[in-house]
Write a protein that holds these residues in place. Structure first.
Motif, mmCIF file in Angstrom:
data_model
loop_
_atom_site.group_PDB
_atom_site.id
_atom_site.type_symbol
_atom_site.label_atom_id
_atom_site.label_comp_id
_atom_site.label_asym_id
_atom_site.label_seq_id
_atom_site.Cartn_x
_atom_site.Cartn_y
_atom_site.Cartn_z
ATOM 1 N N ALA A 1 -16.174 -123.354 45.831
ATOM 2 C CA ALA A 1 -16.401 -123.815 43.926
ATOM 3 C C ALA A 1 -14.768 -122.967 42.787
ATOM 4 C CB ALA A 1 -18.150 -123.199 43.563
ATOM 5 N N GLY A 2 -14.477 -124.150 42.540
ATOM 6 C CA GLY A 2 -13.313 -123.712 41.452
ATOM 7 C C GLY A 2 -12.334 -124.049 42.319
ATOM 8 N N THR A 3 -12.456 -124.391 43.575
ATOM 9 C CA THR A 3 -10.741 -124.433 44.019
ATOM 10 C C THR A 3 -10.092 -125.839 43.660
ATOM 11 O OG1 THR A 3 -11.304 -123.596 46.238
ATOM 12 C CG2 THR A 3 -9.984 -124.739 46.399
ATOM 13 N N GLU B 1 -16.370 -137.201 43.511
ATOM 14 C CA GLU B 1 -16.118 -137.526 41.920
ATOM 15 C C GLU B 1 -17.168 -137.319 41.524
ATOM 16 O OE1 GLU B 1 -14.517 -136.816 37.316
ATOM 17 O OE2 GLU B 1 -13.009 -137.456 39.721
ATOM 18 N N SER B 2 -17.737 -138.321 41.888
ATOM 19 C CA SER B 2 -18.681 -139.230 41.405
ATOM 20 C C SER B 2 -20.275 -138.688 42.436
ATOM 21 C CB SER B 2 -18.865 -141.049 41.855
ATOM 22 O OG SER B 2 -18.939 -141.382 43.515
ATOM 23 N N VAL C 1 -13.081 -132.864 37.634
ATOM 24 C CA VAL C 1 -12.236 -132.711 36.882
ATOM 25 C C VAL C 1 -12.151 -131.977 35.209
ATOM 26 C CG1 VAL C 1 -10.098 -134.373 35.595
ATOM 27 C CG2 VAL C 1 -11.711 -135.282 37.228
ATOM 28 N N GLN C 2 -11.366 -130.912 35.258
ATOM 29 C CA GLN C 2 -11.227 -129.674 34.597
ATOM 30 C C GLN C 2 -9.808 -130.550 33.189
ATOM 31 O OE1 GLN C 2 -11.653 -126.624 35.894
ATOM 32 N NE2 GLN C 2 -14.123 -126.423 36.559
ATOM 33 N N ALA D 1 -17.100 -128.420 42.419
ATOM 34 C CA ALA D 1 -17.448 -128.240 41.622
ATOM 35 C C ALA D 1 -18.492 -126.866 41.664
ATOM 36 C CB ALA D 1 -18.510 -129.265 40.813
ATOM 37 N N ASP D 2 -18.374 -125.707 40.737
ATOM 38 C CA ASP D 2 -20.142 -125.210 41.151
ATOM 39 C C ASP D 2 -20.859 -125.739 41.095
ATOM 40 O OD1 ASP D 2 -20.810 -122.887 41.149
ATOM 41 O OD2 ASP D 2 -21.389 -121.933 39.177
#
Length: 232
Positions: free
Chosen positions: A40-42, A68-69, A75-76, A84-85
């Motif tokens: 997560a966070g990669t 993503e869907s 998307v940040q 995503a976490d």
């Protein structure tokens, strides 16, 4: 070094056709996220991923959009796509949806299951039990997730299949996050009882077992995701 992309696990085959490149890229990225090879966070950069996999950017872009869907990527601002976490609140949202849809899927599967579909359920059950007993966590997680997807397929309801499909990746991730600290024997037992109800055409029993199984795994996941632990 060229990354040899695996055949898409669970992908429908037409004749002898192999899964498309876009499907294989999607599965490879999904498995890396599920297995925490991408924690997560990669941050995932389309160009870098394409270079690593030795493919063009088009299938990578399509795979990332699909992930993503499905909630595996977000998307940040100023960072782009990141893994995503997945915490207790995310699990709770997933279970809210699963309890109702999987109960319906089990009821319909008991009504519409075909001999071929039941044989596939038996194959998945046998494989999952062997994997759990031999400590093959990754294989057990994959087969247990496939079992849930097969129940949905056996429902014979295309709309339900479409509604559940985006949840598959989150379910696999949840199973993987909790599998090292959960009771694989209990999960196999629950799946075997559900298989028996579907096989026997017991619609009420199948729905009740599916709902109870989701409720049990919900309680276990809540404990495991909030308890201090060493990541698997």
């Amino acid at each position: 070094m060229t990354v040899h992309l695996p055949a898409a696990r669970g992908a429908a085959a037409v004749g002898d056709a192999r899964p498309s490149l876009r499907e294989r890229v999607y599965v490879e990225l999904r498995e890396r996220i599920v297995e925490a090879e991408y924690p997560a966070g990669t941050r995932l950069v389309e160009r870098e991923v394409a270079d690593e996999l030795r493919v063009s950017r088009v299938p990578v872009r399509e795979a990332m959009q699909r992930l993503e869907s499905e909630g595996l990527l977000s998307v940040q601002p100023r960072r782009g796509s990141v893994v995503a976490d997945f915490g207790p609140e995310d699990a709770a949202h997933l279970f809210d949806v699963r309890e109702n849809l999987e109960g319906l899927a089990a009821r319909l599967a008991a009504r519409h299951a075909t001999p071929g579909g039941l044989r596939e359920l038996e194959r998945l059950l046998s494989g999952a039990r062997r994997a759990a007993e031999s400590g093959q966590v990754r294989e057990a997680v994959s087969l247990n997730a496939d079992f849930h997807r097969q129940i949905v397929e056996l429902s014979g309801n295309p709309l339900l299949v479409d509604l559940m499909a985006p949840l598959d990746s989150r379910l696999r991730r949840l199973f993987r996050l909790t599998s090292a600290r959960s009771d694989g024997e209990a999960m196999c037992g629950a799946h075997e009882r559900l298989h028996e109800a579907v096989r026997d055409g017991d619609e009420d029993g199948a729905e009740a077992l599916a709902r109870a199984h989701v409720a049990d795994t919900r309680a276990a996941a809540a404990r495991l995701l909030t308890a201090p632990h060493t990541a698997p």
